[in-house]
Design an enzyme around this catalytic site. Structure first.
Site, short mmCIF file in Angstrom:
data_model
loop_
_atom_site.label_atom_id
_atom_site.label_comp_id
_atom_site.label_asym_id
_atom_site.label_seq_id
_atom_site.Cartn_x
_atom_site.Cartn_y
_atom_site.Cartn_z
N MET A 30 0.85 -1.20 0.00
CA MET A 30 0.00 0.00 0.00
C MET A 30 0.88 1.24 0.00
O MET A 30 0.44 2.33 0.38
CB MET A 30 -0.92 -0.01 1.22
N GLY A 31 2.15 1.08 -0.39
CA GLY A 31 3.06 2.23 -0.44
C GLY A 31 3.61 2.59 0.92
O GLY A 31 3.57 1.79 1.85
N ALA A 35 12.01 -0.51 4.96
CA ALA A 35 13.01 -1.58 4.80
C ALA A 35 12.37 -2.97 4.71
O ALA A 35 12.93 -3.88 4.10
CB ALA A 35 14.00 -1.53 5.96
N HIS A 37 9.55 -3.66 3.05
CA HIS A 37 9.19 -3.81 1.64
C HIS A 37 10.45 -4.05 0.80
O HIS A 37 10.45 -4.83 -0.14
CB HIS A 37 8.47 -2.56 1.13
N LYS A 149 5.01 -10.26 9.23
CA LYS A 149 4.37 -9.40 10.23
C LYS A 149 2.84 -9.52 10.15
O LYS A 149 2.16 -9.58 11.17
CB LYS A 149 4.78 -7.94 10.04
N ASP A 150 2.32 -9.58 8.93
CA ASP A 150 0.87 -9.75 8.76
C ASP A 150 0.59 -11.25 8.57
O ASP A 150 0.25 -11.71 7.48
CB ASP A 150 0.39 -8.93 7.56
N SER A 185 6.41 -1.00 10.13
CA SER A 185 5.06 -0.87 9.57
C SER A 185 4.91 0.56 9.10
O SER A 185 5.43 1.48 9.75
CB SER A 185 4.03 -1.16 10.66
N ARG A 187 2.43 2.28 9.38
CA ARG A 187 1.64 3.01 10.39
C ARG A 187 2.49 3.44 11.59
O ARG A 187 2.01 4.22 12.42
CB ARG A 187 0.46 2.18 10.86
O1 PAF Z 1 -0.11 -5.72 3.49
C1 PAF Z 1 -0.52 -4.81 2.73
O2 PAF Z 1 0.17 -3.84 2.48
C2 PAF Z 1 -1.89 -4.93 2.12
O3 PAF Z 1 -2.79 -5.54 2.99
C3 PAF Z 1 -1.91 -5.63 0.73
C4 PAF Z 1 -1.44 -7.07 0.85
C5 PAF Z 1 -1.00 -4.87 -0.22
C6 PAF Z 1 -3.32 -5.64 0.17
O4 PAF Z 1 -3.81 -4.35 0.02
#
Ligand code: PAF
Length: 286
Positions: A30-31, A35, A37, A149-150, A185, A187
């Site tokens: 989601m942009g 680090a 990503h 993490k997710d 994260s 956030r």
């Molecule tokens: O983890 C995320 O950033 C989002 O939930 C995803 C997997 C890109 C879906 O929008």
């Protein structure tokens, strides 16, 4: 690096690469790239021939009172990071191109998606399943990369890939952490200085839970210890702290010799933090 805005254009790009036998790795995001990503992009780079990154703040995974409109969108910085990492395709669709006005389809993974995150954020994981399904259809990757993490999100995606026979596999990469243990994260940007100082308490609780699990404590005692640590920190509310089967995400009452996941979610004011640790319990002597 090519930047595309419409799923149809991405499908055409992917078909072309498939014809040439090129294996695509997809990193859905989601942009507000960090680090964590970057590590996913590097993992994709290592095992695939071409890397696609999607940046889309997916409205259908946010509740009506959640932060969709104020979610950070530092697009120019994200583009630079993708370029630096040698990304081949950046897919940054608009809401209208992903969800035209007559869009109706939803993807539900009911058993996995309704507990834990699903009970605190109803509809969230169906929104994730829906958008990930669309991204997999457009990009047709050999491998899709997600962060540990997710954990629950990754479990939902693994399930839908299997159930819908996608010709892709999921690779889950280790959580990237700050030096004090806080999981990276996008956030985390919302945390005030004092909340940032408190935030690593979640990792500390999970770490202690992992230690107790490894030394043979019962899940009930592990949960109690994790709760005690989180509740001892000022301004923390616990959404859940649990010991689960890593495949079904069902809470466990006995462990003996099995892999378990410790899942946790806390709030600091209005900011939610989630994290988890995978650990193996010792076999019980008979
Ligand atoms: O983890 C995320 O950033 C989002 O939930 C995803 C997997 C890109 C879906 O929008």
């Amino acid at each position: 690096m090519r930047v595309m805005r419409h799923p149809h254009r991405v499908s055409a790009w992917s078909r072309l690469l498939h014809r040439e036998g090129i294996r695509i790795g997809l990193v859905p995001t989601m942009g507000a790239l960090h680090a964590g990503h970057r590590a996913l992009i590097r993992a994709a780079r290592l095992s695939c021939d071409a890397v696609a990154v999607s940046i889309f703040v997916n409205p259908v995974q946010f509740g009506p009172k959640e932060d969709w409109s104020r979610y950070p969108r530092p697009f120019a910085r994200d583009v630079r990071l993708c370029r630096d990492e040698g990304v081949d395709l950046l897919f940054a669709p608009s809401v209208a191109s992903m969800y035209p006005h007559d869009f109706q389809t939803e993807v539900h993974v009911p058993r996995l998606a309704t507990r834990w995150e699903g009970s605190v954020r109803p509809g969230h994981l169906s929104g994730v399943a829906t958008v990930v399904t669309k991204l997999l259809c457009a990009v047709q990757p050999a491998v899709a990369y997600f962060g540990q993490k997710d954990f629950q999100q990754a479990a939902v995606v693994r399930r839908l890939i299997e159930d819908l026979d996608f010709p892709s596999r999921i690779e889950v990469c280790p959580t990237v952490r700050e030096s004090d243990g806080l999981a990276l994260s996008s956030r985390n940007l919302y945390l005030s200085a004092s909340q940032r100082a408190t935030a690593p308490v979640l990792y500390r609780a999970l770490f202690e839970g992992a230690r107790l699990t490894r030394t043979g404590s019962a899940p009930r005692d592990v949960r109690r210890a994790m709760l005690r640590i989180c509740r001892s920190a000022r301004g923390v509310t616990v959404d859940y702290l649990t010991v689960c089967d890593p495949h079904t995400l069902e809470p466990l009452s006995r462990l003996s010799g099995r892999a378990v996941v410790l899942l946790g979610a806390i709030r600091l004011g209005s900011i939610r933090l989630i994290d988890n640790l995978l650990v193996r319990a010792p076999r019980r002597r008979t």
